[in-house]
Design a protein around this motif. Structure first.
Motif, PDB file in Angstrom:
ATOM      1  N   ALA A 125      -8.339 -10.485   0.533  1.00  0.00           N
ATOM      2  CA  ALA A 125      -8.282 -11.105  -0.789  1.00  0.00           C
ATOM      3  C   ALA A 125      -7.993 -12.595  -0.722  1.00  0.00           C
ATOM      4  O   ALA A 125      -8.469 -13.372  -1.547  1.00  0.00           O
ATOM      5  N   LEU A 126      -7.185 -13.022   0.269  1.00  0.00           N
ATOM      6  CA  LEU A 126      -6.770 -14.419   0.345  1.00  0.00           C
ATOM      7  C   LEU A 126      -7.593 -15.256   1.313  1.00  0.00           C
ATOM      8  O   LEU A 126      -7.408 -16.473   1.389  1.00  0.00           O
ATOM      9  N   GLY A 170     -10.932 -15.448   1.244  1.00  0.00           N
ATOM     10  CA  GLY A 170     -12.124 -15.954   0.592  1.00  0.00           C
ATOM     11  C   GLY A 170     -13.421 -15.368   1.081  1.00  0.00           C
ATOM     12  O   GLY A 170     -14.490 -15.953   0.848  1.00  0.00           O
ATOM     13  N   ASN A 200     -14.229 -14.516  -6.313  1.00  0.00           N
ATOM     14  CA  ASN A 200     -12.956 -14.529  -7.026  1.00  0.00           C
ATOM     15  C   ASN A 200     -12.715 -13.229  -7.784  1.00  0.00           C
ATOM     16  O   ASN A 200     -11.596 -12.731  -7.849  1.00  0.00           O
ATOM     17  N   ASN A 250     -11.663 -10.562  -5.257  1.00  0.00           N
ATOM     18  CA  ASN A 250     -10.299 -10.823  -4.784  1.00  0.00           C
ATOM     19  C   ASN A 250      -9.261 -10.409  -5.830  1.00  0.00           C
ATOM     20  O   ASN A 250      -8.211  -9.850  -5.503  1.00  0.00           O
ATOM     21  N   THR A 251      -9.572 -10.687  -7.108  1.00  0.00           N
ATOM     22  CA  THR A 251      -8.649 -10.316  -8.182  1.00  0.00           C
ATOM     23  C   THR A 251      -8.498  -8.803  -8.269  1.00  0.00           C
ATOM     24  O   THR A 251      -7.372  -8.279  -8.394  1.00  0.00           O
ATOM     25  N   CYS A 287      -8.826 -19.727  -1.139  1.00  0.00           N
ATOM     26  CA  CYS A 287      -8.743 -18.913  -2.353  1.00  0.00           C
ATOM     27  C   CYS A 287      -8.529 -19.812  -3.564  1.00  0.00           C
ATOM     28  O   CYS A 287      -7.967 -20.902  -3.466  1.00  0.00           O
ATOM     29  N   THR A 303      -6.347 -16.882  -8.024  1.00  0.00           N
ATOM     30  CA  THR A 303      -5.973 -15.902  -6.995  1.00  0.00           C
ATOM     31  C   THR A 303      -4.566 -16.180  -6.486  1.00  0.00           C
ATOM     32  O   THR A 303      -3.782 -15.250  -6.239  1.00  0.00           O
TER      33      THR A 303
END
Length: 754
Positions: A114-115, A117, A121, A124-125, A154, A158
Motif C-alpha cells: 500500500a505504501l 506505490g 491510490n 492503496n486506500t 505514496c 494515503t
C-alpha cells in the motif's frame, strides 16, 4: 532492538507467532492448484456439511494466499485482465480481513504494497482500510511501513489514512520501542497541515519524558501561533507542560474534554467484532479489593471475552519467566519492575519508582494496586492515557450508539460496573466518562443500564453548573418527568450522591493550593454559587415531581434524604453555604399522613437551626465580611418555617401568616376550628400514637378523649412519642421550644429567632 525485547510474552502472542510461522511457510510453498481437481474435490464432499464447511475455509485461505502473493509481485498482466484479477484479489482480502482479520505476515506484506506505490491510490486506500489484525501487529512491520513514507511514492491521502490506521491499531502493536525511536521523524511531519492532527494523536500516545525537548516546545508554540488554538496541538502542549512545566510559560485551557475525534476511527466496529468473535462470551466483572492483587485469580477460558485488557507489561519479555534467569537479573537488565510480578502493597511501595505501566491503560481498572499507584503518584500523563483509552472504549462499546448491537448489553454493563468501581476506589470521577455522558444522554432511553448510567452521573467531576445544565441536567429532566416514580427516586438518589462528591471535593481541595492547574478557575464564592444552583435545580425537580405524583410519600422520603445532606453543609463540610428547601417540599412534609416523614422533617429543621446558629456565631467572632456572606433572606425564611412548625405541633396556631386556605376546602373537610385543632395530639400523622397512648395509659376509659391530653398528660404523651423512636421530633422540640418543668397549658413559646 535487543533479542530480549523482541520475544513476545503472552499466550496471544505465542499463538500469533505460531500462526505467522505456519502462514509464512505456506506462503513460500504456495503453488497454483488445478481447477479441475478443486471442482472434483467439492463434488466429492457435497453430501457432507462438515466437509463442505472445511473445504470452504480451505478455499478461502488458499484464495487469500494467492491474493497476497499477487499484490507482493505486483501487476504483470494486460490492462483488462489485470483489472479483473485485481478486483478479485482485492475482494478476497477485504472479505477475509473483515470476517476474521489478517495474520501478522499478511499485514506486513500488504502494508509494504500500500505504501510502496505499486498500485494506484484507490487500491492503496482499499488495502489500508482492510488492515485488520487477528491478534497483534508486528512492530517491525510498522517500522518498515514508516520507511516507505521517506521514499515519497505514496500520495498525501494515503499518508493520512496510514496515520489514522496507526493510531487506531496502536494498542495492537506488540512492542513500541523501535517506534518510539522514530519520534523525531513523526514530529517533523507536523509541518504538513493535513497530517498534523493525526501525527499529534500518535505523538500523544508515544510521548515520554525524554521526548520533551526545548526545540520541540518552540516548534509546537510556533505551530500554535500559526494555526491558532487547535485541540490536537493543545493536547500535545498539555502533555509537554506536565513533563517539563518550566519549558512552557503560556497558559493553556485548564480543562479540555475532547482533544481528538474518535468518530474518525474507521476500524472500530471491525476490531470490536473480531475481538468478540475470538474471545467469546464475557466473564463476570472482577471485584476490587484493598488487599493484594491477583493473589487468587479467577479461572477463565483462554478465549473468554473481556473489554478490559489483560495486565501485561508493555515490554516484559518471556525471558523473565525462563528457568535460570532470576527476577533480579531481569531488573538489572531492563531497569523496570514487570506488572506480572506485582502481588502485594509492600511490593508496590518498594518498586513504586520502577513500575512499567501496561501498553493498554484500561488494564489498571481491574487492579487495586495499580489504582493505588495512580492515586499516589499523581502523574497526569497516566491519567491522560487512561482517559484516552476510556473515551475510545466507551464509544466502541456503547450499545445505544449501535442500534442493532443490543446482544452485547451485558458486556457493556460489565464495563460500566468496572469503571464505577474504579471511580469509587479512587473517590474521583473520570473526565472521559463525563464526556461520554454528555454525548450519549440525548440518545439514552432511560432503561438500558439504568443503574450504571445513574452511578456515572453521581461521579461527574466538579464543574460550573451553567456548563453542565444544558449538556446533562436538561436532558435528564426530560426523562425524569415522563418516567415512573421509581426512576424519579433513582435520579434523586444519584443527584444526592453527586452533591456529596462535590462537597467532599470542595471541602478537601478548595482551601489548598493545587499542585497542578485546577480544573476550574473559580473563587470560593463562585464554587458555592455552583453548589447552590445545583441544590436549587434539584429542589425544582423535586417540587415538580411532587405535583406530578400527587405528593407521594415514597418519593417524599427520597427528597428529604437529599435535604438531610443539604442541611448540614456548613457544619459537616466546613463550607459557607446554607440552602433551605422550597415551600413545595416543606408544606407537604409538614402535613403528611406519615409519621416518619414528619419525624424526618423535624430532624432536618433541627440541623438547619444548628448550622445557621454556627454560621452566625462564626460571623460575630470574625467580625469581618467573608467572601461568601449568608443572606438575611435565608434567616427570615427559616424563622418563618420554624414559626409554622411550632404553630402546627405545639401552640395550635398554624398558618397565621404566609399560607391561605380556602374556607370552602375547610368546610368540605369538616374542620370548623382548624386554627386551634392542629398540634402534636391532633396532627394527622400522630393520631394513631395519640389513641395508642390513651388506650395504654387509661385502658378502663370507654371513650378516647383526645382533648384530655394536657398538663401532665401532655408531658407523658411527649415521653411516649420519644419512646416510640421519633428522635427527630425529640431534637426539634428540645432545641426550638421552651418547656416549663410542669406545664399546665400548651402556651409555650418558640425560641427560634436568629
Amino acid at each position: 532492538m535487543s533479542p530480549q525485547k523482541r520475544v513476545k510474552d503472552s499466550k496471544a502472542q505465542k499463538r500469533t507467532s505460531q500462526d505467522s510461522d505456519s502462514y509464512k511457510t505456506n506462503l513460500l510453498a504456495l503453488k497454483e492448484e488445478d481447477l479441475n481437481d478443486s471442482k472434483c474435490s467439492l463434488k466429492h464432499g457435497q453430501n457432507d456439511p462438515v466437509k463442505d464447511y472445511g473445504h470452504a475455509d480451505d478455499e478461502a485461505e488458499d484464495a487469500l494466499k494467492r491474493a497476497v502473493r499477487y499484490f507482493e509481485k505486483g501487476p504483470v498482466e494486460t490492462s483488462r485482465s489485470r483489472d479483473k484479477t485485481l478486483e478479485k484479489h482485492l475482494k478476497t482480502v477485504e472479505n477475509v480481513a473483515w470476517k476474521s482479520g489478517l495474520a501478522p505476515e499478511g499485514i506486513d506484506i500488504l502494508l509494504n504494497v500500500a505504501l510502496s506505490g505499486k498500485f494506484g491510490n484507490v487500491v492503496n486506500t482499499r488495502i489500508l482500510k482492510c488492515m485488520i489484525p487477528t491478534t497483534l501487529i508486528s512492530e517491525d512491520s510498522v517500522v518498515k511501513a514508516v520507511s516507505w513514507l521517506c521514499v515519497g511514492k505514496c500520495s498525501g491521502s494515503t499518508k493520512v489514512l496510514f496515520y489514522r490506521w496507526l493510531v487506531a491499531m496502536f494498542d495492537f502493536i506488540d512492542h513500541k520501542e523501535q517506534i518510539n525511536l522514530l519520534y523525531g521523524f513523526f514530529f517533523a511531519s507536523l509541518e504538513d497541515d493535513a497530517l498534523c492532527p493525526y501525527v499529534c494523536h500518535l505523538l500523544y500516545l508515544l510521548t515520554r519524558k525524554e521526548n520533551v525537548k526545548p526545540f520541540r516546545v518552540r516548534k509546537l508554540l510556533g505551530l500554535q501561533a500559526k494555526m491558532g488554538m487547535q485541540p490536537h496541538l493543545q493536547a500535545l502542549l498539555s502533555l509537554y507542560k506536565f513533563f517539563a512545566p518550566t519549558l512552557i510559560s503560556v497558559s493553556l485551557p485548564a480543562r479540555k474534554k475532547i482533544y481528538f475525534r474518535n468518530s474518525e476511527n474507521l476500524w472500530e466496529t471491525a476490531l470490536l467484532a473480531v475481538r468478540q468473535r475470538i474471545q467469546g462470551p464475557p466473564p463476570e466483572p472482577v471485584k476490587l479489593m484493598l488487599g493484594p492483587a491477583n493473589v487468587h485469580p479467577v479461572k477463565r477460558k483462554w478465549n473468554s471475552y473481556s473489554v478490559i485488557p489483560m495486565l501485561n507489561s508493555s515490554s516484559c519479555s518471556k525471558e523473565c519467566g525462563k528457568k535460570g534467569m532470576a527476577l533480579s537479573d531481569y531488573l538489572r537488565s531492563n531497569g523496570s519492575f514487570p506488572l506480572e510480578q506485582l502481588k502485594s502493597f509492600p511490593q508496590l511501595l518498594k518498586n513504586i519508582h520502577s513500575l512499567e505501566l501496561p501498553s493498554q491503560m484500561g488494564a489498571v481498572l481491574n487492579n487495586s494496586l495499580l489504582l493505588h499507584y495512580i492515586n499516589i503518584v499523581k502523574d497526569e500523563s497516566i491519567l491522560l492515557r487512561l482517559y484516552h483509552w476510556l473515551s475510545q472504549t466507551l464509544q466502541e462499546e456503547c450499545i445505544w450508539y449501535k442500534v442493532n448491537n443490543y446482544e452485547h448489553g451485558k458486556e457493556f454493563a460489565n464495563l460500566l460496573d468496572t469503571i464505577i468501581r474504579a471511580e469509587y476506589f479512587l473517590q474521583e470521577g473520570f473526565y472521559s466518562c463525563e464526556t461520554f455522558l454528555y454525548k450519549s444522554l440525548p440518545l439514552w432511553d432511560g432503561l438500558c443500564c439504568r443503574s450504571q448510567f445513574l452511578q456515572l452521573v453521581s461521579w461527574i467531576p466538579f464543574s460550573s453548573f451553567s456548563e453542565v445544565k444544558p449538556l446533562l441536567f436538561d436532558h435528564l429532566a426530560q426523562l425524569f418527568f415522563i418516567s415512573t416514580i421509581y426512576f424519579k427516586c433513582s435520579v434523586l438518589q444519584s443527584l444526592k450522591e453527586l452533591l456529596q462528591n462535590w462537597l467532599l471535593w470542595l471541602s478537601t481541595d478548595i482551601h489548598m493550593k493545587p499542585v497542578m492547574d485546577s480544573p476550574l478557575d473559580t473563587t470560593l464564592g463562585g464554587s458555592m454559587n455552583t453548589v447552590s444552583e445545583l441544590i436549587d435545580y434539584i429542589g425544582w425537580l423535586s417540587t415538580t415531581a411532587m405535583r406530578l405524583e400527587s405528593n407521594n410519600t415514597f418519593l417524599l422520603h427520597f427528597i428529604l434524604d437529599f435535604y438531610e445532606k443539604v442541611c448540614d453543609i456548613y457544619v459537616n463540610y466546613n463550607l459557607p453555604l446554607v440552602v433551605l428547601f422550597p415551600p413545595g417540599i416543606f408544606y407537604p412534609a409538614l402535613l403528611s399522613l406519615d409519621s416518619s416523614i414528619l419525624n424526618q422533617l423535624c430532624y432536618i429543621m433541627d440541623r438547619y437551626r444548628k448550622n445557621l446558629t454556627a454560621a452566625k456565631k462564626n460571623e460575630l467572632v470574625q467580625k469581618t465580611k467573608s467572601e461568601f456572606n449568608f443572606s438575611t433572606k435565608t434567616y427570615k425564611e427559616f424563622n418563618h418555617y420554624l414559626t409554622v412548625m411550632v404553630g402546627c405541633l405545639w401552640t395550635s396556631k398554624p398558618f397565621q401568616k404566609g399560607l391561605y386556605i380556602d374556607h370552602e376546602v375547610i368546610e368540605k373537610a369538616g374542620v370548623a376550628e382548624y386554627k386551634s385543632s392542629l398540634n402534636l395530639v391532633h396532627h394527622p400523622a400522630l393520631l394513631s400514637y395519640t389513641v395508642s397512648f390513651l388506650l395504654q395509659e387509661w385502658p378502663e376509659e370507654r371513650r378516647v378523649n383526645m382533648s384530655s391530653v394536657r398538663g401532665k398528660k401532655w408531658n407523658w404523651y411527649l415521653d411516649y412519642l420519644f419512646s416510640e423512636g421519633l428522635q427527630g421530633l425529640k431534637l426539634f422540640i428540645r432545641s426550638s421550644i421552651h418547656r416549663s418543668s410542669t406545664p399546665l397549658t400548651r402556651e409555650h413559646k418558640p425560641h427560634h429567632q436568629h
